[in-house]
Design an enzyme around this catalytic site. Sequence first.
Site, PDB file in Angstrom:
ATOM      1  N   PHE A  25      -8.263  21.611  31.526  1.00  0.00           N
ATOM      2  CA  PHE A  25      -8.269  21.579  33.207  1.00  0.00           C
ATOM      3  C   PHE A  25      -8.581  23.191  33.925  1.00  0.00           C
ATOM      4  O   PHE A  25      -9.247  23.285  34.853  1.00  0.00           O
ATOM      5  CB  PHE A  25      -6.955  21.182  33.609  1.00  0.00           C
ATOM      6  CG  PHE A  25      -5.845  22.179  33.682  1.00  0.00           C
ATOM      7  CD1 PHE A  25      -5.926  23.292  34.804  1.00  0.00           C
ATOM      8  CD2 PHE A  25      -5.011  22.241  32.786  1.00  0.00           C
ATOM      9  CE1 PHE A  25      -4.891  23.925  34.801  1.00  0.00           C
ATOM     10  CE2 PHE A  25      -3.978  23.333  32.914  1.00  0.00           C
ATOM     11  CZ  PHE A  25      -3.989  24.238  33.760  1.00  0.00           C
ATOM     12  N   LYS A  48     -16.176  14.450  28.128  1.00  0.00           N
ATOM     13  CA  LYS A  48     -14.980  13.925  28.744  1.00  0.00           C
ATOM     14  C   LYS A  48     -14.199  15.134  29.363  1.00  0.00           C
ATOM     15  O   LYS A  48     -13.356  15.657  28.712  1.00  0.00           O
ATOM     16  CB  LYS A  48     -14.221  13.140  27.603  1.00  0.00           C
ATOM     17  CG  LYS A  48     -13.210  12.220  28.062  1.00  0.00           C
ATOM     18  CD  LYS A  48     -12.129  12.423  28.845  1.00  0.00           C
ATOM     19  CE  LYS A  48     -11.100  13.334  28.439  1.00  0.00           C
ATOM     20  NZ  LYS A  48     -10.102  13.836  29.287  1.00  0.00           N
ATOM     21  N   GLU A  95      -9.044  15.079  33.244  1.00  0.00           N
ATOM     22  CA  GLU A  95      -8.643  14.038  34.308  1.00  0.00           C
ATOM     23  C   GLU A  95      -7.825  14.821  35.568  1.00  0.00           C
ATOM     24  O   GLU A  95      -7.941  14.297  36.659  1.00  0.00           O
ATOM     25  CB  GLU A  95      -7.925  12.990  33.857  1.00  0.00           C
ATOM     26  CG  GLU A  95      -6.572  13.309  33.370  1.00  0.00           C
ATOM     27  CD  GLU A  95      -6.589  13.540  31.939  1.00  0.00           C
ATOM     28  OE1 GLU A  95      -7.360  14.212  31.453  1.00  0.00           O
ATOM     29  OE2 GLU A  95      -5.495  13.161  31.216  1.00  0.00           O
ATOM     30  N   ARG A  96      -7.621  16.057  35.589  1.00  0.00           N
ATOM     31  CA  ARG A  96      -7.109  16.993  36.532  1.00  0.00           C
ATOM     32  C   ARG A  96      -7.843  17.368  37.494  1.00  0.00           C
ATOM     33  O   ARG A  96      -7.687  17.414  38.618  1.00  0.00           O
ATOM     34  CB  ARG A  96      -6.322  18.148  36.202  1.00  0.00           C
ATOM     35  CG  ARG A  96      -5.366  17.868  34.895  1.00  0.00           C
ATOM     36  CD  ARG A  96      -4.108  17.872  35.257  1.00  0.00           C
ATOM     37  NE  ARG A  96      -3.269  17.657  34.031  1.00  0.00           N
ATOM     38  CZ  ARG A  96      -2.715  16.403  33.790  1.00  0.00           C
ATOM     39  NH1 ARG A  96      -3.083  15.417  34.579  1.00  0.00           N
ATOM     40  NH2 ARG A  96      -2.015  16.075  32.712  1.00  0.00           N
ATOM     41  N   SER A 112      -4.844  22.146  24.611  1.00  0.00           N
ATOM     42  CA  SER A 112      -3.544  22.483  23.762  1.00  0.00           C
ATOM     43  C   SER A 112      -3.543  22.414  22.497  1.00  0.00           C
ATOM     44  O   SER A 112      -4.227  21.460  21.960  1.00  0.00           O
ATOM     45  CB  SER A 112      -2.499  21.986  24.583  1.00  0.00           C
ATOM     46  OG  SER A 112      -2.630  20.626  24.463  1.00  0.00           O
ATOM     47  N   CYS A 129      -6.371  30.778  28.829  1.00  0.00           N
ATOM     48  CA  CYS A 129      -6.059  30.853  27.537  1.00  0.00           C
ATOM     49  C   CYS A 129      -5.996  32.360  26.849  1.00  0.00           C
ATOM     50  O   CYS A 129      -5.775  32.843  25.881  1.00  0.00           O
ATOM     51  CB  CYS A 129      -7.025  29.865  26.563  1.00  0.00           C
ATOM     52  SG  CYS A 129      -8.770  30.680  26.623  1.00  0.00           S
ATOM     53  N   GLU A 170       3.801  28.542  24.656  1.00  0.00           N
ATOM     54  CA  GLU A 170       2.921  29.043  25.795  1.00  0.00           C
ATOM     55  C   GLU A 170       3.520  28.527  27.031  1.00  0.00           C
ATOM     56  O   GLU A 170       3.766  27.309  27.074  1.00  0.00           O
ATOM     57  CB  GLU A 170       1.509  28.512  25.459  1.00  0.00           C
ATOM     58  CG  GLU A 170       0.387  28.760  26.377  1.00  0.00           C
ATOM     59  CD  GLU A 170      -0.888  27.953  26.062  1.00  0.00           C
ATOM     60  OE1 GLU A 170      -0.856  26.883  25.504  1.00  0.00           O
ATOM     61  OE2 GLU A 170      -1.858  28.714  26.346  1.00  0.00           O
TER      62      GLU A 170
HETATM   63  P1  NAD Z   1      -4.696  19.287  27.344  1.00  0.00           P
HETATM   64  O1  NAD Z   1      -4.467  19.642  25.652  1.00  0.00           O
HETATM   65  O2  NAD Z   1      -3.412  18.664  27.871  1.00  0.00           O
HETATM   66  O3  NAD Z   1      -5.757  18.797  27.619  1.00  0.00           O
HETATM   67  C1  NAD Z   1      -7.195  18.772  27.378  1.00  0.00           C
HETATM   68  C2  NAD Z   1      -8.061  17.704  26.857  1.00  0.00           C
HETATM   69  O4  NAD Z   1      -7.336  16.728  26.099  1.00  0.00           O
HETATM   70  C3  NAD Z   1      -8.082  17.080  28.436  1.00  0.00           C
HETATM   71  O5  NAD Z   1      -9.452  16.480  28.574  1.00  0.00           O
HETATM   72  C4  NAD Z   1      -7.120  15.822  28.230  1.00  0.00           C
HETATM   73  O6  NAD Z   1      -7.494  14.509  29.050  1.00  0.00           O
HETATM   74  C5  NAD Z   1      -7.348  15.325  26.608  1.00  0.00           C
HETATM   75  N1  NAD Z   1      -5.705  14.922  26.142  1.00  0.00           N
HETATM   76  C6  NAD Z   1      -4.807  15.287  26.647  1.00  0.00           C
HETATM   77  N2  NAD Z   1      -3.620  14.511  25.929  1.00  0.00           N
HETATM   78  C7  NAD Z   1      -4.351  13.850  24.985  1.00  0.00           C
HETATM   79  C8  NAD Z   1      -3.782  13.026  24.079  1.00  0.00           C
HETATM   80  N3  NAD Z   1      -2.794  12.813  23.674  1.00  0.00           N
HETATM   81  N4  NAD Z   1      -4.938  12.395  23.187  1.00  0.00           N
HETATM   82  C9  NAD Z   1      -6.134  12.946  23.132  1.00  0.00           C
HETATM   83  N5  NAD Z   1      -6.521  13.743  24.346  1.00  0.00           N
HETATM   84  C10 NAD Z   1      -5.668  14.242  25.190  1.00  0.00           C
HETATM   85  O7  NAD Z   1      -4.786  20.906  27.879  1.00  0.00           O
HETATM   86  P2  NAD Z   1      -4.977  21.181  29.374  1.00  0.00           P
HETATM   87  O8  NAD Z   1      -3.649  21.343  29.732  1.00  0.00           O
HETATM   88  O9  NAD Z   1      -5.954  20.380  30.158  1.00  0.00           O
HETATM   89  O10 NAD Z   1      -5.287  22.907  29.064  1.00  0.00           O
HETATM   90  C11 NAD Z   1      -4.717  24.052  28.834  1.00  0.00           C
HETATM   91  C12 NAD Z   1      -4.496  24.336  27.362  1.00  0.00           C
HETATM   92  O11 NAD Z   1      -5.821  24.538  26.953  1.00  0.00           O
HETATM   93  C13 NAD Z   1      -3.789  25.494  27.262  1.00  0.00           C
HETATM   94  O12 NAD Z   1      -2.856  25.315  25.931  1.00  0.00           O
HETATM   95  C14 NAD Z   1      -4.800  26.572  26.906  1.00  0.00           C
HETATM   96  O13 NAD Z   1      -4.191  27.869  26.181  1.00  0.00           O
HETATM   97  C15 NAD Z   1      -5.841  25.709  26.264  1.00  0.00           C
HETATM   98  N6  NAD Z   1      -6.985  26.478  26.411  1.00  0.00           N
HETATM   99  C16 NAD Z   1      -7.484  27.097  25.331  1.00  0.00           C
HETATM  100  C17 NAD Z   1      -8.664  27.866  25.355  1.00  0.00           C
HETATM  101  C18 NAD Z   1      -9.417  28.519  24.150  1.00  0.00           C
HETATM  102  O14 NAD Z   1     -10.387  28.770  23.981  1.00  0.00           O
HETATM  103  N7  NAD Z   1      -8.809  28.456  22.958  1.00  0.00           N
HETATM  104  C19 NAD Z   1      -9.486  27.709  26.467  1.00  0.00           C
HETATM  105  C20 NAD Z   1      -8.717  27.044  27.610  1.00  0.00           C
HETATM  106  C21 NAD Z   1      -7.811  26.525  27.493  1.00  0.00           C
END
Ligand code: NAD
Length: 499
Positions: free
Chosen positions: A149, A173, A176-177, A226, A281, A384
């Site tokens: 998101f 994909k 969804e937020r 994450s 991140c 985090e």
């Molecule tokens: P998230 O992991 O909750 O969601 C990311 C994606 O995964 C979304 O599209 C979501 O729909 C999907 N998802 C969520 N739960 C799932 C599940 N159980 N099974 C399969 N897919 C699932 O992350 P977020 O809250 O959207 O983003 C924040 C996180 O992203 C933080 O941890 C941040 O550090 C990380 N991030 C990392 C980078 C990088 O380049 N390393 C860059 C940006 C964000």
Amino acid sequence: MQELTHYINGAHVKGTSGRFADVFNPATGEVQAQVPLASEAEMAHAVEVAAQAQPAWAAVNPQRRARVLMKFVDLLNRDMQKLAEALSREHGKTVPDAKGDVQRGLEVVEYCIGAPHLLKGEYTDSAGPGIDMYSMRQALGVTAGITPFNFPAMIPMWMFAPAIACGNAFILKPSERDPSVPLMLAELMEEAGLPKGILQVVNGDKVSVDAILHNDTIQSVGFVGSTPIAEYIYATGCANGKRVQCFGGAKNHMIIMPDADMDQAADALVGAGYGAAGERCMAISVAVPVGDETADRLIEKLVPRIEALKVGPYTAGTDVDYGPVVTAAAKANIERLVQTGIDQGATLVVDGRNFNLQGYEDGFFVGPHLFDNVTKDMDIYKHEIFGPVLSTVRAQSYEEALGLAMDHEYGNGTAIFTRDGDAARDFANRVNVGMVGINVPIPVPLAYHTFGGWKKSVFGDLNQHGPDAFKFYTRTKTVTSRWPSGIKEGGEFSIPVME
Ligand code: NAD
């Protein structure tokens, strides 16, 4: 109530699964739209459409493919304000910061305009008698990306621009937020001349992610989000024979040496710690001053800066430093972690609890927090937080400070603030973190370099954007050729070797 769609085969398509998720305006706490959550069948349909369209796109010469991206850059600039406002409305970040989100994606699109050059193979003339050897980089086919998101414009573009420049079809994909901007980007790509079916947006949750991971046609999966989900997607995607790159969470340390310019360090920490409400991140979440005197001077400089931070809705324009966090659940998680910090003995120097903004009582705002005397065993250090919470861990020496960054399970970004070239050089050399800043708090590499952390911040071996992206989205094929005049002596029966 607005009902959002998927974007499949060049058209907005209503969801048919019957499942939806609420999309909030984080500043007001109101549900402003519903996003459809795709079923496995909806994903399978999008993949079929992509598979039909992709061979013709791969056959378009790379210069023409690049021209679509050139036009797309123009359209992004034309619609910058509109995109930024839509982004802020769903994410909560300020409009100038939302423009940065679009801009850092746009810069990767600009890099991908170099596809004709970047896709050139290697050639060895006369590798043997009458034998030439050459390699080519070919598209994978149908590729997919799952995005977080926190950068709803930038990260999708980091994935789809190189994928499409290389001749692939791409299924996005998004989170969804905040799914509206990804849908707008797909529309703009088509306006730029992209054929239908090459970039599709399928909205959803775990069901659609699993549909990607188990679809045999999809060749590669990119993920940013994450760490637990990154690990799951990497393991499942690889087990299903896909090429997978996953980028996970972070806990970025900034080391402040006694000789650092303390005003510069404090300004950097405030921007990098609280910008976008800490939901980056590459945010700095741990300050590591070296020596108690450095720590005291730093805290003294930080406190008034943090107390002066302006927190508010994106509609307040440039009068706001950061906005709300993305959901009520994110806010509750931050508040829970802050409480563990207090309970486990850290000193809460700036207390952002009970922050209240008149007229926005239902928004997901979190006031800025600053902790001092944080130790390695505390939850606020280990996890985090992804919110406007900065932890200070006092180190007694440079080696101890370096060790903290080295021992942490995450290794996305880090920074050192010093006037000493030798310390800076040693730090950059030894630290086991993927992106390092020297007097630069958020060292996000530009588009023509690559982006990626180390340790639990990444799963897979190639980074995002830059030359790595062109490797990730292509397969190498190597051809050894000899024309008939070279074989007139007759067949060879032992393996050819170079003597
Ligand atoms: P998230 O992991 O909750 O969601 C990311 C994606 O995964 C979304 O599209 C979501 O729909 C999907 N998802 C969520 N739960 C799932 C599940 N159980 N099974 C399969 N897919 C699932 O992350 P977020 O809250 O959207 O983003 C924040 C996180 O992203 C933080 O941890 C941040 O550090 C990380 N991030 C990392 C980078 C990088 O380049 N390393 C860059 C940006 C964000």
